[in-house]
Design an enzyme around this catalytic site. Sequence first.
Site, mmCIF file in Angstrom:
data_model
loop_
_atom_site.group_PDB
_atom_site.id
_atom_site.type_symbol
_atom_site.label_atom_id
_atom_site.label_comp_id
_atom_site.label_asym_id
_atom_site.label_seq_id
_atom_site.Cartn_x
_atom_site.Cartn_y
_atom_site.Cartn_z
ATOM 1 N N LYS A 216 -5.957 -8.760 11.329
ATOM 2 C CA LYS A 216 -5.877 -7.322 11.146
ATOM 3 C C LYS A 216 -7.240 -6.807 10.693
ATOM 4 C CE LYS A 216 -3.605 -3.805 8.384
ATOM 5 N NZ LYS A 216 -2.488 -3.505 7.496
ATOM 6 N N LYS B 113 -3.958 -6.638 15.571
ATOM 7 C CA LYS B 113 -3.946 -5.212 15.302
ATOM 8 C C LYS B 113 -5.327 -4.700 14.945
ATOM 9 C CE LYS B 113 -1.980 -2.485 11.673
ATOM 10 N NZ LYS B 113 -1.361 -2.543 10.419
ATOM 11 N N CYS C 9 0.797 -1.236 0.000
ATOM 12 C CA CYS C 9 0.000 0.000 0.000
ATOM 13 C C CYS C 9 0.830 1.287 0.000
ATOM 14 C CB CYS C 9 -0.989 0.003 1.152
ATOM 15 S SG CYS C 9 -0.232 0.014 2.781
HETATM 16 C C1 PBG Z 1 0.043 -1.602 5.766
HETATM 17 C C2 PBG Z 1 -0.075 -1.244 7.193
HETATM 18 C C3 PBG Z 1 -0.957 -0.344 7.804
HETATM 19 C C4 PBG Z 1 -0.595 -0.292 9.140
HETATM 20 C C5 PBG Z 1 0.463 -1.179 9.315
HETATM 21 N N1 PBG Z 1 0.746 -1.778 8.099
HETATM 22 C C6 PBG Z 1 -2.000 0.522 7.229
HETATM 23 C C7 PBG Z 1 -3.227 -0.023 6.711
HETATM 24 O O1 PBG Z 1 -3.488 -1.218 6.657
HETATM 25 O O2 PBG Z 1 -4.004 0.825 6.262
HETATM 26 C C8 PBG Z 1 -1.218 0.562 10.190
HETATM 27 C C9 PBG Z 1 -0.353 0.874 11.354
HETATM 28 C C10 PBG Z 1 -0.808 2.027 12.171
HETATM 29 O O3 PBG Z 1 -1.911 2.566 12.016
HETATM 30 O O4 PBG Z 1 -0.013 2.424 13.024
HETATM 31 N N2 PBG Z 1 -0.974 -2.335 5.222
#
Ligand code: PBG
Length: 317
Positions: free
Chosen positions: A189, A242, A108
Amino acid sequence: MRSLVRETHLRPGALVCPLFLCPGEGVRREIGSMPGVFNLSIDEAVKEAEVCAALGLGGLLLFGLPEEKDEQASGAWADDGTVQRGLRVLKGMRALDSLVVIADVCLCEYTSHGHCGVVAANAVRDGDRYEIENDKSVELLAKTAVSLARAGADVVAPSDMMDGRVEAIRGALDARGLEGTPILSYASKVASAFYGPFREAADSAPQFGDRRGYQMDGANRREAMREIDLDVAEGADMVLMKPAGPYLDVIRAARERFDVPLGAYQVSGEYSMLQAAFARGWLEPERAMLESLTSIRRAGADFIVTYFAKEAARALG
Ligand code: PBG
């Protein structure tokens, strides 16, 4: 007395500090919504890493901003990509040997559209009417993981949530003699509103639609267990949950069910909320920070990825 009977302990060695690497030299650009967190060019990241090592932190989690973004996320898997170059420098320094350097594996930050995978070429790029091509994305993720491991990553951490990526990454690493590189999978996640500030830091907000097509519904605890089950079966060595604070029950459920090492990511929004309250004098910074981290450990996380890592280590002294 409290110290004698305390059930849950926080220690710097169980904290991981995220770093956002960017191109250039001498760059140290603060993220507006995340006071104390910066986009760092590699030379500045080295200084930051030295501080982390001196504070006894357990490790670093590296994210990168590329020179340019494109449809194929070339910046993610280029051997001279931002994180790959950073890894060669950081892993070349003896003074940093105490830090486990984890490389986030995702597309991303590198795609022009900001999604974690490849968007079908003929997709309608409007609202939610688009599709991510799971298997094509998995190929690029495996390629990314190999290039990060070759550059020296101690651990690769896929955060995209595509199906089958852990197995593909394990296979790709093993086929290239990288069987010693463990996988920390972001197994559970959630498609969360709490990643907002990160998307400013990584410049990775999706240009259309959202991530609900591949990230989990936060309402589902059983599904979270299933996601972890699948990733462990595919070869994940450790799993990351997460966000952390709003999902303590899910962390606890995972702790009771799985014996693999479990991490939790106190994400950007959790950090920004607390920082906003600190700035207004509404909460006592040190106590609130340590309480938020202790709760995550009490829920069952072995280690915590947190933007408070340095501050917490200082407070724990
Ligand atoms: C990449 C990723 C994200 C985060 C960690 N790896 C962003 C998302 O999925 O939009 C978020 C970490 C944070 O908010 O501190 N995919």
